[in-house]
Design an enzyme around this catalytic site. Sequence first.
Site, PDB file in Angstrom:
ATOM      1  N   HIS A 107       0.837  -1.199   0.000  1.00 11.20           N
ATOM      2  CA  HIS A 107       0.000   0.000   0.000  1.00 11.20           C
ATOM      3  C   HIS A 107       0.876   1.254   0.000  1.00 11.20           C
ATOM      4  O   HIS A 107       0.619   2.208  -0.734  1.00 11.20           O
ATOM      5  CB  HIS A 107      -0.913   0.020   1.232  1.00 11.20           C
ATOM      6  CG  HIS A 107      -2.084  -0.891   1.153  1.00 11.20           C
ATOM      7  ND1 HIS A 107      -1.967  -2.256   1.137  1.00 11.20           N
ATOM      8  CD2 HIS A 107      -3.418  -0.625   1.108  1.00 11.20           C
ATOM      9  CE1 HIS A 107      -3.177  -2.793   1.077  1.00 11.20           C
ATOM     10  NE2 HIS A 107      -4.080  -1.832   1.064  1.00 11.20           N
ATOM     11  N   HIS A 146       1.493  -3.956   9.291  1.00  9.18           N
ATOM     12  CA  HIS A 146       2.890  -3.807   8.878  1.00  9.18           C
ATOM     13  C   HIS A 146       3.734  -3.284  10.032  1.00  9.18           C
ATOM     14  O   HIS A 146       3.237  -2.547  10.880  1.00  9.18           O
ATOM     15  CB  HIS A 146       3.034  -2.821   7.715  1.00  9.18           C
ATOM     16  CG  HIS A 146       2.637  -3.380   6.399  1.00  9.18           C
ATOM     17  ND1 HIS A 146       3.379  -4.332   5.739  1.00  9.18           N
ATOM     18  CD2 HIS A 146       1.572  -3.118   5.606  1.00  9.18           C
ATOM     19  CE1 HIS A 146       2.781  -4.640   4.603  1.00  9.18           C
ATOM     20  NE2 HIS A 146       1.674  -3.921   4.503  1.00  9.18           N
TER      21      HIS A 146
END
Length: 183
Positions: A107, A146
Amino acid sequence: MELLLWLDNGILDAIQQLRCGFLDRFFPLFTRLGDHGWFYILVAALLLLIPKTRRAGLTMAIALIFCLVCGNLLLKPLVARVRPYDANGFTGLLVPPLSDFSFPSGHTFGAFAVAVSLLYHYKRAGIAACAAAALMAFSRLYLYVHYPSDVLGGILLGSAAAFVAHRLVERLYRKKAQSRKNT
């Protein structure tokens, strides 16, 4: 490596202290813009359709191809980093668990590839896009999908992909202009 993991986990845990109802609703929705790169691809495609913005769209498209190849096809399986929620037994996920690896953040990679590509061609829009990309990067941490080093990797790789794509596009346009001049 242990120091990096300690720092990553410390930052993730600190970010979890920011949890609130508004952000718990906002970030799962906002982060969906980066799912499968659909939004980034749409922006590049729209810019490619307009002759005036075609160069920026081409830069983005090439940068996004780098993201796919370098990030998803090469680095994620090569590094094979387990997601933080799996590694740490985190149970407060606000999004469904993901099936791929953690490094780099795709992303973030895509968001910065698009934002920096735009920055090369349109400064004001690029600055706004960089702010949105930074928000995307933060969303990945807030959502605990993440590590900060995954996000940092995405920022650096996305920016590098935009740089390389920009150089390629500029070279292509120079060659095209040169060939027109010679005919």
